[in-house]
Scaffold this motif. Structure first.
Motif, PDB file in Angstrom:
ATOM      1  N   MET A 104      -3.139 -26.353   2.591  1.00  0.00           N
ATOM      2  CA  MET A 104      -3.471 -25.404   3.662  1.00  0.00           C
ATOM      3  C   MET A 104      -4.210 -24.177   3.125  1.00  0.00           C
ATOM      4  O   MET A 104      -5.263 -23.789   3.600  1.00  0.00           O
ATOM      5  N   PHE A 105      -3.626 -23.544   2.069  1.00  0.00           N
ATOM      6  CA  PHE A 105      -4.191 -22.298   1.584  1.00  0.00           C
ATOM      7  C   PHE A 105      -5.460 -22.519   0.768  1.00  0.00           C
ATOM      8  O   PHE A 105      -6.197 -21.584   0.512  1.00  0.00           O
ATOM      9  N   ASN A 106      -5.708 -23.778   0.350  1.00  0.00           N
ATOM     10  CA  ASN A 106      -6.953 -24.079  -0.342  1.00  0.00           C
ATOM     11  C   ASN A 106      -8.151 -24.035   0.603  1.00  0.00           C
ATOM     12  O   ASN A 106      -9.287 -23.904   0.166  1.00  0.00           O
ATOM     13  N   ASN A 107      -7.884 -24.175   1.882  1.00  0.00           N
ATOM     14  CA  ASN A 107      -8.948 -24.182   2.888  1.00  0.00           C
ATOM     15  C   ASN A 107      -9.092 -22.839   3.591  1.00  0.00           C
ATOM     16  O   ASN A 107      -9.685 -22.767   4.662  1.00  0.00           O
ATOM     17  N   MET A 108      -8.534 -21.785   3.013  1.00  0.00           N
ATOM     18  CA  MET A 108      -8.574 -20.478   3.635  1.00  0.00           C
ATOM     19  C   MET A 108     -10.003 -19.960   3.725  1.00  0.00           C
ATOM     20  O   MET A 108     -10.803 -20.115   2.801  1.00  0.00           O
ATOM     21  N   THR A 109     -10.340 -19.353   4.860  1.00  0.00           N
ATOM     22  CA  THR A 109     -11.661 -18.756   5.060  1.00  0.00           C
ATOM     23  C   THR A 109     -11.621 -17.273   4.680  1.00  0.00           C
ATOM     24  O   THR A 109     -10.552 -16.665   4.624  1.00  0.00           O
ATOM     25  N   PRO A 110     -12.792 -16.662   4.422  1.00  0.00           N
ATOM     26  CA  PRO A 110     -12.818 -15.297   3.880  1.00  0.00           C
ATOM     27  C   PRO A 110     -12.122 -14.243   4.745  1.00  0.00           C
ATOM     28  O   PRO A 110     -11.348 -13.428   4.223  1.00  0.00           O
ATOM     29  N   VAL A 111     -12.394 -14.237   6.045  1.00  0.00           N
ATOM     30  CA  VAL A 111     -11.806 -13.197   6.895  1.00  0.00           C
ATOM     31  C   VAL A 111     -10.307 -13.399   7.042  1.00  0.00           C
ATOM     32  O   VAL A 111      -9.527 -12.439   6.981  1.00  0.00           O
ATOM     33  N   VAL A 112      -9.882 -14.634   7.233  1.00  0.00           N
ATOM     34  CA  VAL A 112      -8.452 -14.916   7.330  1.00  0.00           C
ATOM     35  C   VAL A 112      -7.745 -14.468   6.055  1.00  0.00           C
ATOM     36  O   VAL A 112      -6.693 -13.817   6.099  1.00  0.00           O
ATOM     37  N   LYS A 113      -8.324 -14.794   4.918  1.00  0.00           N
ATOM     38  CA  LYS A 113      -7.734 -14.399   3.638  1.00  0.00           C
ATOM     39  C   LYS A 113      -7.656 -12.877   3.528  1.00  0.00           C
ATOM     40  O   LYS A 113      -6.630 -12.314   3.110  1.00  0.00           O
ATOM     41  N   GLY A 114      -8.728 -12.193   3.911  1.00  0.00           N
ATOM     42  CA  GLY A 114      -8.742 -10.737   3.844  1.00  0.00           C
ATOM     43  C   GLY A 114      -7.713 -10.105   4.752  1.00  0.00           C
ATOM     44  O   GLY A 114      -7.048  -9.121   4.380  1.00  0.00           O
ATOM     45  N   ILE A 115      -7.548 -10.656   5.952  1.00  0.00           N
ATOM     46  CA  ILE A 115      -6.563 -10.121   6.902  1.00  0.00           C
ATOM     47  C   ILE A 115      -5.149 -10.299   6.364  1.00  0.00           C
ATOM     48  O   ILE A 115      -4.311  -9.387   6.468  1.00  0.00           O
ATOM     49  N   ILE A 116      -4.870 -11.451   5.794  1.00  0.00           N
ATOM     50  CA  ILE A 116      -3.540 -11.692   5.233  1.00  0.00           C
ATOM     51  C   ILE A 116      -3.255 -10.715   4.095  1.00  0.00           C
ATOM     52  O   ILE A 116      -2.164 -10.121   4.018  1.00  0.00           O
ATOM     53  N   ILE A 117      -4.230 -10.529   3.215  1.00  0.00           N
ATOM     54  CA  ILE A 117      -4.051  -9.586   2.107  1.00  0.00           C
ATOM     55  C   ILE A 117      -3.801  -8.183   2.631  1.00  0.00           C
ATOM     56  O   ILE A 117      -2.907  -7.467   2.141  1.00  0.00           O
ATOM     57  N   LEU A 118      -4.562  -7.763   3.641  1.00  0.00           N
ATOM     58  CA  LEU A 118      -4.408  -6.420   4.199  1.00  0.00           C
ATOM     59  C   LEU A 118      -3.032  -6.244   4.827  1.00  0.00           C
ATOM     60  O   LEU A 118      -2.399  -5.191   4.676  1.00  0.00           O
ATOM     61  N   ASN A 119      -2.545  -7.262   5.517  1.00  0.00           N
ATOM     62  CA  ASN A 119      -1.202  -7.187   6.103  1.00  0.00           C
ATOM     63  C   ASN A 119      -0.131  -7.056   5.030  1.00  0.00           C
ATOM     64  O   ASN A 119       0.828  -6.284   5.185  1.00  0.00           O
ATOM     65  N   VAL A 120      -0.287  -7.818   3.962  1.00  0.00           N
ATOM     66  CA  VAL A 120       0.687  -7.749   2.865  1.00  0.00           C
ATOM     67  C   VAL A 120       0.656  -6.372   2.209  1.00  0.00           C
ATOM     68  O   VAL A 120       1.705  -5.795   1.881  1.00  0.00           O
ATOM     69  N   VAL A 121      -0.541  -5.818   2.029  1.00  0.00           N
ATOM     70  CA  VAL A 121      -0.673  -4.481   1.434  1.00  0.00           C
ATOM     71  C   VAL A 121       0.007  -3.441   2.316  1.00  0.00           C
ATOM     72  O   VAL A 121       0.762  -2.572   1.816  1.00  0.00           O
ATOM     73  N   PHE A 122      -0.240  -3.500   3.618  1.00  0.00           N
ATOM     74  CA  PHE A 122       0.405  -2.564   4.538  1.00  0.00           C
ATOM     75  C   PHE A 122       1.923  -2.724   4.489  1.00  0.00           C
ATOM     76  O   PHE A 122       2.665  -1.736   4.514  1.00  0.00           O
ATOM     77  N   TYR A 123       2.387  -3.960   4.423  1.00  0.00           N
ATOM     78  CA  TYR A 123       3.833  -4.208   4.429  1.00  0.00           C
ATOM     79  C   TYR A 123       4.485  -3.637   3.180  1.00  0.00           C
ATOM     80  O   TYR A 123       5.476  -2.896   3.263  1.00  0.00           O
ATOM     81  N   ILE A 124       3.931  -3.954   2.031  1.00  0.00           N
ATOM     82  CA  ILE A 124       4.489  -3.446   0.777  1.00  0.00           C
ATOM     83  C   ILE A 124       4.404  -1.925   0.727  1.00  0.00           C
ATOM     84  O   ILE A 124       5.357  -1.231   0.326  1.00  0.00           O
ATOM     85  N   GLY A 125       3.260  -1.386   1.165  1.00  0.00           N
ATOM     86  CA  GLY A 125       3.059   0.053   1.101  1.00  0.00           C
ATOM     87  C   GLY A 125       3.997   0.840   1.996  1.00  0.00           C
ATOM     88  O   GLY A 125       4.547   1.869   1.585  1.00  0.00           O
ATOM     89  N   THR A 126       4.197   0.365   3.239  1.00  0.00           N
ATOM     90  CA  THR A 126       4.985   1.142   4.202  1.00  0.00           C
ATOM     91  C   THR A 126       6.465   0.801   4.202  1.00  0.00           C
ATOM     92  O   THR A 126       7.270   1.556   4.766  1.00  0.00           O
TER      93      THR A 126
END
Length: 229
Positions: free
Chosen positions: A1-23
């Motif tokens: 599944m994650f091998n087929n990740m597209t750029p925007v989806v990947k970026g959104i997931i990373i941003l959500n994780v960053v917000f979660y860890i940060g806040t």
């Protein structure tokens, strides 16, 4: 599944994780700053209708885990079909749609309280809470409105794709599974289920409506042949 990740989806997931860890772990004081409050609440800031889409429940991992899993499943096919710019626009617009519908319902409640003749002090306690119950109204966090927009778009484009659900021994077509879920969320948004689950059902409905309409419009206008990218 994650091998087929597209750029925007990947970026959104990373941003959500960053917000979660940060806040949640690094700077918990920012949680209330980026979460969405009702616009009459003194804790509301103009950036919250956007930032709340990248925030998640700070009481556990399940909220962000489920939202990112849904995005990882349904997002890539949609992004490949419409291109990265339009996918990002749909994603954010679905989140705004979730915000507008939820806020519209909250505003109706707010006006009902005002017209009931409560004093301002009592009104503030009922709507915005007290020191012992600071979130009586509640804050809005999560990417659910965005992901519902994505799943609605997916169901429109690929209605007959079979989806397998855990613990259900047979597959279900996307149009029936996602359609049934949307119907439930609509019923729950009107409070007809009798369940007080602290879930933003109206946000889910608002996001799904926007995602469906945008995908329907682009498909109808042969967007396959006229991409931005």
């Amino acid at each position: 599944m994650f091998n087929n990740m597209t750029p925007v989806v990947k970026g959104i997931i990373i941003l959500n994780v960053v917000f979660y860890i940060g806040t949640v772990f690094l700077a918990p004081s920012l949680y209330d700053t980026f979460a969405l409050h009702f616009f009459e609440d003194s804790r509301f800031h103009f950036w919250q209708p956007l930032t709340h889409m990248f925030m998640h429940d700070n009481a556990g991992f399940l909220h962000i885990l489920m939202n990112m899993y849904v995005l990882a499943i349904f997002g890539p096919p949609l992004e490949r079909w419409m291109g990265d710019k339009k996918f990002l626009f749909l994603y954010l617009s679905s989140g705004i749609g979730a915000y507008l519908l939820t806020t519209g319902i909250d505003y109706f409640d707010y006006m009902s309280y005002l017209e009931s003749g409560f004093s301002q002090e009592v009104l503030n306690q009922r709507l915005f809470g007290t020191a012992n119950n600071p979130n009586f109204w509640g804050v809005m966090v999560g990417a659910s409105g965005c992901t519902f927009g994505v799943t609605a778009g997916f169901a429109y484009l690929y209605p007959n794709v079979k989806l397998q659900i855990l613990f259900i021994p047979f597959s279900i077509a996307a149009k029936w599974l996602i359609g049934a879920y949307f119907l439930y969320e609509t019923i729950a948004a009107f409070g007809l289920t009798g369940v007080n689950d602290n879930i933003g059902h109206a946000a889910h409905v608002g996001g799904a409506i926007v995602g469906f309409i945008m995908t329907w419009y682009w498909k109808r206008n042969s967007m396959d042949k006229y991409r931005w990218d």
